[in-house]
Scaffold this motif. Sequence first.
Motif, PDB file in Angstrom:
ATOM      1  N   THR A 133       0.929  -1.321  -0.050  1.00  0.00           N
ATOM      2  CA  THR A 133       0.062  -0.045  -0.025  1.00  0.00           C
ATOM      3  C   THR A 133       0.943   1.276   0.118  1.00  0.00           C
ATOM      4  N   GLY A 157      -1.423   8.572  10.618  1.00  0.00           N
ATOM      5  CA  GLY A 157      -1.364   7.308  10.723  1.00  0.00           C
ATOM      6  C   GLY A 157       0.028   6.829  10.758  1.00  0.00           C
ATOM      7  N   ARG A 158       0.463   5.898  11.784  1.00  0.00           N
ATOM      8  CA  ARG A 158       1.821   5.177  11.913  1.00  0.00           C
ATOM      9  C   ARG A 158       2.115   3.920  12.120  1.00  0.00           C
ATOM     10  N   SER A 159       1.011   3.363  11.415  1.00  0.00           N
ATOM     11  CA  SER A 159       0.845   1.675  11.609  1.00  0.00           C
ATOM     12  C   SER A 159       2.402   1.120  10.753  1.00  0.00           C
ATOM     13  N   LEU A 161       1.939  -1.180   8.607  1.00  0.00           N
ATOM     14  CA  LEU A 161       1.304  -1.837   7.260  1.00  0.00           C
ATOM     15  C   LEU A 161       1.589  -0.557   6.516  1.00  0.00           C
ATOM     16  N   HIS A 181      -0.271  11.017  14.728  1.00  0.00           N
ATOM     17  CA  HIS A 181      -0.889   9.669  15.348  1.00  0.00           C
ATOM     18  C   HIS A 181      -2.126  10.165  16.099  1.00  0.00           C
ATOM     19  N   SER A 182      -2.494   9.333  16.920  1.00  0.00           N
ATOM     20  CA  SER A 182      -3.566   9.559  17.846  1.00  0.00           C
ATOM     21  C   SER A 182      -3.311  10.677  18.859  1.00  0.00           C
ATOM     22  N   LYS A 183      -2.262  10.587  19.227  1.00  0.00           N
ATOM     23  CA  LYS A 183      -1.708  11.634  20.364  1.00  0.00           C
ATOM     24  C   LYS A 183      -0.965  12.944  19.860  1.00  0.00           C
ATOM     25  N   LEU A 187      -3.310  18.670  14.821  1.00  0.00           N
ATOM     26  CA  LEU A 187      -3.189  18.096  13.367  1.00  0.00           C
ATOM     27  C   LEU A 187      -3.433  18.942  12.537  1.00  0.00           C
ATOM     28  N   ALA A 200      -3.996   7.652   6.643  1.00  0.00           N
ATOM     29  CA  ALA A 200      -4.282   6.429   6.855  1.00  0.00           C
ATOM     30  C   ALA A 200      -4.683   5.940   8.160  1.00  0.00           C
ATOM     31  N   GLY A 202      -8.435   5.418   8.875  1.00  0.00           N
ATOM     32  CA  GLY A 202      -9.711   4.578   9.151  1.00  0.00           C
ATOM     33  C   GLY A 202     -10.654   5.092  10.051  1.00  0.00           C
ATOM     34  N   VAL A 221      -5.926   7.074   1.916  1.00  0.00           N
ATOM     35  CA  VAL A 221      -5.892   5.597   2.208  1.00  0.00           C
ATOM     36  C   VAL A 221      -6.955   4.935   2.909  1.00  0.00           C
ATOM     37  N   GLY A 222      -7.604   5.791   3.825  1.00  0.00           N
ATOM     38  CA  GLY A 222      -8.577   4.910   4.486  1.00  0.00           C
ATOM     39  C   GLY A 222      -9.639   4.257   3.962  1.00  0.00           C
ATOM     40  N   VAL A 253      -6.113   4.992  -3.855  1.00  0.00           N
ATOM     41  CA  VAL A 253      -5.038   4.201  -3.709  1.00  0.00           C
ATOM     42  C   VAL A 253      -5.503   2.625  -3.419  1.00  0.00           C
TER      43      VAL A 253
END
Length: 273
Positions: A133, A157-159, A161, A181-183, A187, A200, A202, A221-222, A253
């Motif tokens: 991806t 998003g920091r996954s 994947l 990321h979430s913290k 943003l 990315a 979700g 990407v979501g 994507v």
Amino acid sequence: MDGIKLKEKILNEVKCEVQKLDFTPSLCVIQVGNNPASNVYIKQKEIMCNNVGYKFIHKKLSDDITEKEILHLIDKLNKSDDITSILIQMPLPDYLDEKKIQNRVNPLKDVDGLNDINIINLINNKQGLKPCTALGVLELLNEYKITLKGKKIAIIGRSTLVGMPLFHLLENKDATVTLCHSKTINLKEITLNSDIVICAVGKKHLITQDMINKDTIVIDVGINKENGILYGDVDFENIKNKASYITPVPGGVGPLTIACLAKNILESYNIQK
Ligand code: NAP
């Protein structure tokens, strides 16, 4: 940005390359259990392999298989000359150690690019197989001739994947990348200060039009499903006239993940050769 058109272009290119080979590369997908979403994704992989000219092997294992048995199977596939690529279909049942199983795959056959050796290669900008991806996002940027050197890019998003490999791929192209990321605090301030925003996460419509400057490039990407309808992480309708480029969901994507898997299978074969 049209991901469907680019997918067809890439698959045709791969198909031409495969036709020139005197060997048929193969993809072996290992699935444990009967996750309905996994069944759909595996079918898509099979269709791609048939279309491009790869051999497709599906090892569907029952979810009472032990970790030891899976590791033994992977060892066998690693040694087989007929199997050139191996993909562990995620998610695995909870009782299995995903990382341990992923790391057992020969890094040269690891077309998901999730083996630690491939991740280290990615971080160090060395040759190796990279997650599909993240590669798909790069393909889109490349297709639309977007230069990355010196660009300010926000990835949300920091996954392992998507977000993390993208961070390294883009940083290796000399972009200045902020990984959110979430913290992350404020943003909006970061996205407004970016030339390219890639989301990315979700979460439907996390990125709203007030978070995007005119002429920003927006990559979504979501994938979020609501009442049977697919949405991205970006409020596409309210941003499409503001952004210089934007990817739709679906059709952005998403299609490139499978196109990049096709490329990775060929690359995996070539590296082994
Ligand atoms: P994931 O592993 O769940 O990671 C989500 C990331 O989003 C995490 O890093 C999380 O932060 C961050 N996040 C969560 N809420 C946030 C917020 N409010 N603000 C900022 N960051 C936030 O997901 P994933 O596997 O990377 O997938 C992300 C999305 O991409 C999903 O919708 C998935 O379906 C889609 N996807 C699409 C493709 C494709 O082919 N198009 C492929 C893979 C995934 P923390 O790290 O702090 O928890």
